[in-house]
Design a protein around this motif. Structure first.
Motif, PDB file in Angstrom:
ATOM      1  N   UNK A  14     -19.211 -37.860 -40.357  1.00 45.49           N
ATOM      2  CA  UNK A  14     -18.774 -36.949 -41.409  1.00 45.49           C
ATOM      3  C   UNK A  14     -19.665 -35.710 -41.400  1.00 45.49           C
ATOM      4  N   UNK A  15     -19.150 -34.610 -41.927  1.00 46.96           N
ATOM      5  CA  UNK A  15     -19.904 -33.363 -41.977  1.00 46.96           C
ATOM      6  C   UNK A  15     -20.805 -33.340 -43.204  1.00 46.96           C
ATOM      7  N   UNK A  16     -21.738 -32.406 -43.212  1.00 48.27           N
ATOM      8  CA  UNK A  16     -22.593 -32.220 -44.380  1.00 48.27           C
ATOM      9  C   UNK A  16     -21.751 -31.845 -45.598  1.00 48.27           C
ATOM     10  N   UNK A  17     -20.685 -31.090 -45.368  1.00 50.55           N
ATOM     11  CA  UNK A  17     -19.776 -30.716 -46.456  1.00 50.55           C
ATOM     12  C   UNK A  17     -19.118 -31.952 -47.057  1.00 50.55           C
ATOM     13  N   UNK A  18     -18.699 -32.904 -46.202  1.00 45.36           N
ATOM     14  CA  UNK A  18     -18.114 -34.155 -46.685  1.00 45.36           C
ATOM     15  C   UNK A  18     -19.117 -34.928 -47.537  1.00 45.36           C
ATOM     16  N   UNK A  19     -20.360 -34.973 -47.074  1.00 50.57           N
ATOM     17  CA  UNK A  19     -21.396 -35.704 -47.795  1.00 50.57           C
ATOM     18  C   UNK A  19     -21.652 -35.092 -49.163  1.00 50.57           C
ATOM     19  N   UNK A 233     -11.497 -41.993 -48.735  1.00 50.05           N
ATOM     20  CA  UNK A 233     -11.330 -40.847 -47.813  1.00 50.05           C
ATOM     21  C   UNK A 233     -12.574 -40.667 -46.945  1.00 50.05           C
ATOM     22  N   UNK A 234     -13.710 -41.146 -47.445  1.00 52.26           N
ATOM     23  CA  UNK A 234     -14.973 -41.020 -46.716  1.00 52.26           C
ATOM     24  C   UNK A 234     -15.269 -42.286 -45.896  1.00 52.26           C
ATOM     25  N   UNK A 235     -14.998 -43.443 -46.484  1.00 54.27           N
ATOM     26  CA  UNK A 235     -15.458 -44.708 -45.910  1.00 54.27           C
ATOM     27  C   UNK A 235     -14.466 -45.398 -44.971  1.00 54.27           C
ATOM     28  N   UNK A 236     -13.179 -45.095 -45.068  1.00 53.00           N
ATOM     29  CA  UNK A 236     -12.153 -45.898 -44.393  1.00 53.00           C
ATOM     30  C   UNK A 236     -12.350 -46.122 -42.893  1.00 53.00           C
ATOM     31  N   UNK A 237     -12.810 -45.142 -42.117  1.00 57.96           N
ATOM     32  CA  UNK A 237     -12.970 -45.411 -40.685  1.00 57.96           C
ATOM     33  C   UNK A 237     -13.980 -46.515 -40.378  1.00 57.96           C
ATOM     34  N   UNK A 238     -14.966 -46.709 -41.264  1.00 59.15           N
ATOM     35  CA  UNK A 238     -16.056 -47.642 -40.970  1.00 59.15           C
ATOM     36  C   UNK A 238     -16.110 -48.864 -41.876  1.00 59.15           C
TER      37      UNK A 238
END
Length: 303
Positions: A14-19, A233-238
């Motif tokens: 994820x990008x810094x913007x996402x974080x 939206x942030x966690x789903x891939x992992x």
């Protein structure tokens, strides 16, 4: 240096913007962290310390289980750490390190600190064999461990009448600024002539579950993560959601579902009770047999 990747090259970064977006969202959420997973009131500590004949599994907390099969004591992702980064452990381990029997085998799913804690490993009794993902052996050697064998996806090794298979997961790993994905991640299948147990490790939902089901026709018990999924939206891939964990379970055609990876550390915005409640709701929605869902208390043993 080799860099490992997921099936279909799915990215978890994820990008810094996402974080920053996630941090802003978290500040707006009010979560009750006072309600936690309970300790089992009747622990079978003496029984598991003496057991060398029956199959059993005991939930220590998070992704740590003591699994006894074929007379072999196996620990999965051993972590007794009192903190994870800035967050204090929410629940005490179900069994103390001192109460454990001698450990024969330790399996590691990946290198994140909530799955690999070297201070914990120093406290283990016995002289265990370590089975680790590809790319991780050198780290163990530097820490002084020599009984280490690393495996790639779909590779297997035999010990004590058990086949240990390293199977895919959808995740990522990192322990420092310079080692992003320089070792692999995955799950472990423990297979004897009598039964097959599947420790999923840490994963998002992915098509690998169908591949695993095709290779291992009969899975008796699956130890499946259900927590650290919010915000999705942030966690789903992992990190798989409780609903997708049920979907994966049905695809695996396993007999029993044991939930894990919830309620011990606050790694995301969901709480342990929230993850468990969503799992129970989805289980009922799919009209699955109640006796096939094995929700454990901390320190609880199934024999």
């Amino acid at each position: 240096m080799k860099i490992y990747s997921n099936l279909d090259n799915v990215k978890s970064s994820k990008t810094f913007k996402d974080l920053r977006k996630w941090q802003r969202e978290r500040r707006k959420k009010v979560k009750d962290l006072s309600i936690n997973i309970d300790q089992c009131p009747s622990k079978k500590v003496s029984e598991i310390r003496e057991n060398r004949s029956k199959t059993s599994y005991t939930w220590i907390g998070h992704s740590t289980f003591l699994i006894q099969i074929n007379g072999i004591n196996i620990l999965t992702d051993p972590v007794w750490a009192k903190r994870m980064g800035m967050e204090k452990r929410l629940t005490e381990p179900g069994i103390s390190l001192a109460e454990l029997p001698e450990i024969d085998v330790v399996v590691i799913s990946h290198g994140h600190y909530d799955h690999l804690d070297f201070p914990t490993l120093k406290g283990l009794k016995g002289n265990p064999q370590f089975f680790v993902p590809a790319g991780m052996k050198s780290l163990f050697n530097k820490k002084g461990y020599q009984k280490v064998q690393e495996l790639n996806w779909w590779e297997s090794v035999e010990l004590g009448g058990i086949s240990f298979h390293f199977v895919p997961a959808q995740h990522w790993t990192r322990r420092s600024l310079k080692d992003m994905n320089t070792s692999h991640w995955g799950g472990w299948i423990f297979q004897t002539t009598a039964e097959t147990l599947y420790f999923v490790g840490d994963t998002g939902y992915f098509r690998g579950f169908k591949q695993i089901a095709e290779r291992f026709k009969t899975i008796d018990t699956v130890f499946m993560p259900i927590g650290a999924f919010e915000p999705e939206w942030f966690m789903a891939p992992a990190h798989i959601s409780p609903e997708d964990s049920v979907k994966a379970y049905t695809e695996l055609k396993a007999k029993y579902f044991v939930p894990m990876h919830y309620g011990t550390y606050r790694l995301a915005d969901d709480t342990g009770p929230e993850a468990l409640n969503r799992l129970l709701c989805e289980w009922e929605k799919q009209q699955l047999p109640k006796e096939q869902l094995k929700v454990l208390l901390l320190g609880e043993t199934v024999i």
